[in-house]
Design an enzyme around this catalytic site. Structure first.
Site: not given
Length: 342
Positions: A236, A281
């Site tokens: 990611s 996040k």
């Protein structure tokens, strides 16, 4: 006497609570991680400096015990995942860790490839063989190959891609033997493996040896680039890696003095892909003081990371700008047109 009974009772409760904390459930829990500056992680030889920062965002993921499961159950920004959504069926812990670390390696390679191509700097490719991610139980490779083995010859033949390797093995008939040369822990070994038909319905007409694999290739570039990820796993961070590498390769500072966080996979053709844990996040980036967050847009998909990021940003009341991104080139266009931070 009553005090002794009370102490004994409390002691038993403490022992039970301690034992419960070591009892793991078939779930994983994810929670907000951190947003970390990429400049200390990535170094391009004689690279350009930057006024702001690109930041890597992470989530914290771990096996759930009863306590962490209950906390996550009543938390807005912790997620619970069944084990089979995180690890593949019959995948061991070793295979999972190998897969995550290799996905990180692949994301680094793709990020370097995208950034150097955009900067019009030549890349030299060196193919090293196929990298074993996992071994299918009860297939011929089971007990002969292991995750992290690098197979570089089959019947003394070398290949230039995993596709060539698969085509060659698939051309054999069930029961035929092939000779593999591979590297394990820096030592070269040989083994003979019989080809067999796959057991699952989707591959019933195919044969193989029962390994999950990917290309193992190196990119040789100049100027040299170092990406220090230690034990970080998964793909990611690839998109943000590519931005940091490109920014160090080119004279114009794309950060313009901003703290720029983001996430997303990156493919060698520059497509930015969806990741898990976007809500956590966003929280990590906001806590780190990010001004801008670049989120995978998936060509305006209704359930895109970008849509989820916008919702979370609104829920927590952040001033951080959430920017939809589909490709690396699109991100560069946005950053080039960004005004300098005042």
């Amino acid at each position: 006497m009553k005090n002794k009974k009370r102490i004994r009772y409390l002691l038993w409760i403490a022992i039970i609570l301690l034992a419960i904390s070591f009892y793991y459930l078939p779930y994983y829990v994810s929670k907000p991680g951190m947003a970390k500056e990429l400049r200390p992680i990535i170094e391009v030889e004689d690279g350009y400096d930057e006024e702001g920062n690109f930041m890597l965002t992470t989530v914290r993921m771990g096996r759930a015990n009863i306590y962490s499961y209950l906390i996550a159950k009543f938390s807005d920004y912790q997620e619970i995942y069944p084990m089979d959504e995180i690890k593949g069926e019959d995948e061991t812990d070793e295979e999972y860790n190998v897969r995550q670390l290799h996905l990180m390696d692949s994301s680094k390679s793709a990020a370097i490839e995208v950034a150097y191509k955009k900067a019009a700097i030549p890349i030299d490719y060196q193919y090293n063989g196929v990298y074993v991610l996992n071994v299918v139980p009860e297939m011929p490779a089971d007990g002969k190959l292991e995750p992290a083995d690098r197979v570089f010859k089959v019947d003394e033949l070398e290949f230039t891609s995993s596709a060539e390797f698969i085509d060659y093995v698939s051309s054999k008939k069930a029961g035929e033997s092939i000779h593999l040369t591979y590297e394990r822990n820096s030592e070269v070994e040989d083994v003979s493996v019989n080809v067999a038909a796959f057991n699952d319905p989707e591959n019933k007409d195919r044969v193989g040896i029962g390994i999950g694999l990917v290309d193992d290739k190196e990119l040789n570039v100049s100027p040299d680039v170092t990406v220090k990820t230690d034990e970080i796993g998964g793909p990611s961070a690839g998109f943000m890696f590519s931005l940091e590498i490109y920014n160090q390769l080119t004279a114009e500072d794309l950060t313009k003095g901003y703290e720029i966080a983001g996430t997303g996979t990156i493919s060698p053709d520059g497509v930015v892909g969806k990741i898990g844990g976007i809500e956590q996040k966003i929280i990590a980036a906001d806590k780190a003081g990010a001004d801008i967050f670049l989120a995978p847009n998936e060509n305006d998909a209704k359930d895109s990371n970008y849509q989820e990021a916008v919702k979370t940003a609104k829920d927590i009341g952040t001033d951080m700008r959430i920017i939809p991104i589909n490709t690396f080139d699109e991100a560069i266009d946005y950053l080039e047109n960004l005004e300098m931070k005042q």
